[in-house]
Design an enzyme around this catalytic site. Structure first.
Site, PDB file in Angstrom:
ATOM      1  N   THR A 131       0.804  -1.228   0.000  1.00 19.36           N
ATOM      2  CA  THR A 131       0.000   0.000   0.000  1.00 19.36           C
ATOM      3  C   THR A 131       0.834   1.273   0.000  1.00 19.36           C
ATOM      4  O   THR A 131       0.429   2.270  -0.578  1.00 19.36           O
ATOM      5  CB  THR A 131      -0.952   0.025   1.210  1.00 19.36           C
ATOM      6  OG1 THR A 131      -0.210  -0.289   2.400  1.00 19.36           O
ATOM      7  CG2 THR A 131      -2.065  -0.983   1.050  1.00 19.36           C
ATOM      8  N   TYR A 132       2.009   1.268   0.675  1.00 20.07           N
ATOM      9  CA  TYR A 132       2.767   2.522   0.673  1.00 20.07           C
ATOM     10  C   TYR A 132       3.497   2.722  -0.655  1.00 20.07           C
ATOM     11  O   TYR A 132       3.721   1.780  -1.397  1.00 20.07           O
ATOM     12  CB  TYR A 132       3.710   2.638   1.871  1.00 20.07           C
ATOM     13  CG  TYR A 132       4.876   1.682   1.964  1.00 20.07           C
ATOM     14  CD1 TYR A 132       5.866   1.624   0.988  1.00 20.07           C
ATOM     15  CD2 TYR A 132       5.031   0.869   3.080  1.00 20.07           C
ATOM     16  CE1 TYR A 132       6.951   0.788   1.095  1.00 20.07           C
ATOM     17  CE2 TYR A 132       6.111   0.021   3.209  1.00 20.07           C
ATOM     18  CZ  TYR A 132       7.075  -0.010   2.215  1.00 20.07           C
ATOM     19  OH  TYR A 132       8.154  -0.843   2.340  1.00 20.07           O
ATOM     20  N   GLU A 133       3.809   3.976  -0.936  1.00 18.20           N
ATOM     21  CA  GLU A 133       4.405   4.391  -2.215  1.00 18.20           C
ATOM     22  C   GLU A 133       3.517   3.987  -3.392  1.00 18.20           C
ATOM     23  O   GLU A 133       3.985   3.680  -4.478  1.00 18.20           O
ATOM     24  CB  GLU A 133       5.812   3.809  -2.376  1.00 18.20           C
ATOM     25  CG  GLU A 133       6.812   4.361  -1.369  1.00 18.20           C
ATOM     26  CD  GLU A 133       8.213   3.837  -1.586  1.00 18.20           C
ATOM     27  OE1 GLU A 133       8.406   3.030  -2.513  1.00 18.20           O
ATOM     28  OE2 GLU A 133       9.112   4.239  -0.826  1.00 18.20           O
ATOM     29  N   GLY A 134       2.220   4.010  -3.153  1.00 10.34           N
ATOM     30  CA  GLY A 134       1.263   3.684  -4.213  1.00 10.34           C
ATOM     31  C   GLY A 134       0.553   2.385  -3.931  1.00 10.34           C
ATOM     32  O   GLY A 134       1.182   1.342  -3.820  1.00 10.34           O
ATOM     33  N   LEU A 139      -1.529   1.389  -8.965  1.00 12.10           N
ATOM     34  CA  LEU A 139      -0.315   1.305  -9.765  1.00 12.10           C
ATOM     35  C   LEU A 139      -0.525   0.432 -11.001  1.00 12.10           C
ATOM     36  O   LEU A 139      -0.052   0.763 -12.098  1.00 12.10           O
ATOM     37  CB  LEU A 139       0.831   0.759  -8.916  1.00 12.10           C
ATOM     38  CG  LEU A 139       1.310   1.670  -7.783  1.00 12.10           C
ATOM     39  CD1 LEU A 139       2.470   1.017  -7.032  1.00 12.10           C
ATOM     40  CD2 LEU A 139       1.750   3.024  -8.326  1.00 12.10           C
TER      41      LEU A 139
END
Length: 371
Positions: A131-134, A139
């Site tokens: 979930t983090y960085e997109g 994505l």
């Protein structure tokens, strides 16, 4: 984080070479659990995946450096392709690694559940990466926008970026592989992955076009096609990993002994993916039922082959015991001694519980009843 999956593979495969249980043949000593085909089916594909993701990480880093240098020259042509690759491969890598670490944990039984195995820490560390960085679905959909544009360009016979060049050669021809050796030929399974990705991209693009022709606005059509777009994006990213793995294998021609050791992993990665997504390959008849049975037979042969070098292939990652932080994944194989020693050092096992002293100890040390 392919390195985290690699660590999980090292721990679980080493432990599976130490742990012995039951009998394969009545009367024989208990075998290493890694000798059981079911254990091989759990762990060896994860080892192949970790190698494949290692190579694709290096590929993406090289591609990034290339585009970065182009940007310095005010050349932005490859930027959309870089964005599509980074977005899609981040999603694929984190999902595969998170799922793979959980497979490794469960394959170690109760000891895999213990924090002392090191596996729970790897899982909880990596799960957030989905979930983090997109968020991964978002994505995949960003990659899908690039794919839809690429498909439209292919229909107009325009030049395509290297990562989607396969869209220009899509055809309805069926797979020509017949025997097990055919499906161990990288050219055969690369074509299969390219066909699958091309077909799913085409299906998504055609649905988008159909909905918009029927009067739907572009954003409505996109949302109504998003499930198929994600499927197409995932198929494309998996195709990239297979092609990069094969290319990495070709670069090892100057080191034939290493190439010989890695080749079965490449084959295993590819055939495992075909079996996992068999419906996609059977859907339009690209592979027949008989061919899928042949793929299965070749896959099972690979499990036995990779079993012979599995421990060495994990040692090749060169993780220290300190990096693994695992009682059951030690290089020296002293899993049970290490578990006992680590448990003795745990603070909770050296604390005096006031409730025990006040209530249980007097009860246990009291004069037993004559009854």
């Amino acid at each position: 984080r392919s390195s985290d999956l690699a660590k999980a593979c090292v721990i679980s495969i080493r432990y599976s070479a130490v742990r012995r249980q039951s009998e394969l043949k009545p009367g024989d000593p208990e075998p290493q659990i890694l000798d059981y085909q079911t254990q091989q089916q759990k762990l060896l594909p994860q080892l192949a995946i970790s190698y494949g993701l290692h190579f694709v990480s290096a590929y993406l880093e090289d591609f990034y450096s290339k585009v970065f240098n182009e940007l310095k020259m005010n050349n932005f042509e490859s930027l959309p392709e870089l964005h599509a690759l980074a977005a899609g491969l981040k999603a694929l890598t984190t999902e595969y690694c998170t799922a793979g670490i959980e497979v490794c944990r469960k394959a170690c039984g109760g000891h895999g559940y213990s924090l002392l195995s090191g596996l729970p820490s790897l899982y909880t560390k990596l799960a957030a990466a989905c979930t983090y960085e997109g968020e991964n679905t978002v994505l995949y959909l960003q990659t899908a926008r690039f794919l839809i544009k690429g498909f439209a360009a292919a229909q107009q016979h325009q030049d395509l970026p290297s990562s989607i060049i396969y869209l220009s050669s899509y055809s309805t021809k069926k797979c020509e592989g017949q025997n097990k050796s055919d499906f161990l030929n990288p050219e055969v399974y690369m074509k299969a992955y390219e066909h699958r990705a091309s077909r799913l991209i085409k299906v998504a693009a055609n649905r988008l076009q159909t909905l918009m022709k029927a009067g739907a606005e572009q954003h409505e059509a996109w949302n109504s096609t998003s499930v198929q777009l994600v499927q197409a994006s995932m198929a494309h990213c998996l195709c990239i990993v297979v092609n990069v793995f094969v290319d990495a294998l070709k670069k090892l021609e100057a080191e034939p002994s290493i190439q010989e050791a890695i080749k079965p992993l490449c084959d295993l990665f590819a055939l495992h993916g075909i079996l996992t997504h068999s419906g996609d390959f059977l859907h339009d008849g690209y592979l027949s039922r008989i061919q899928m049975d042949t793929v299965t037979a070749a896959y099972l042969d690979l499990l036995a082959l990779v079993r012979k070098t599995a421990v060495l292939l994990t040692d090749a990652f060169d993780f220290t015991d300190e990096q693994l932080n695992s009682a059951i994944g030690r290089y020296d194989g002293n899993a049970y001694q290490s578990l006992f020693e680590w448990a003795q050092k745990a603070p909770v096992n050296n604390q005096v519980n006031s409730a025990y002293e006040k209530y249980l100890k007097p009860l246990l040390h009291s004069t037993p009843s004559k009854l």
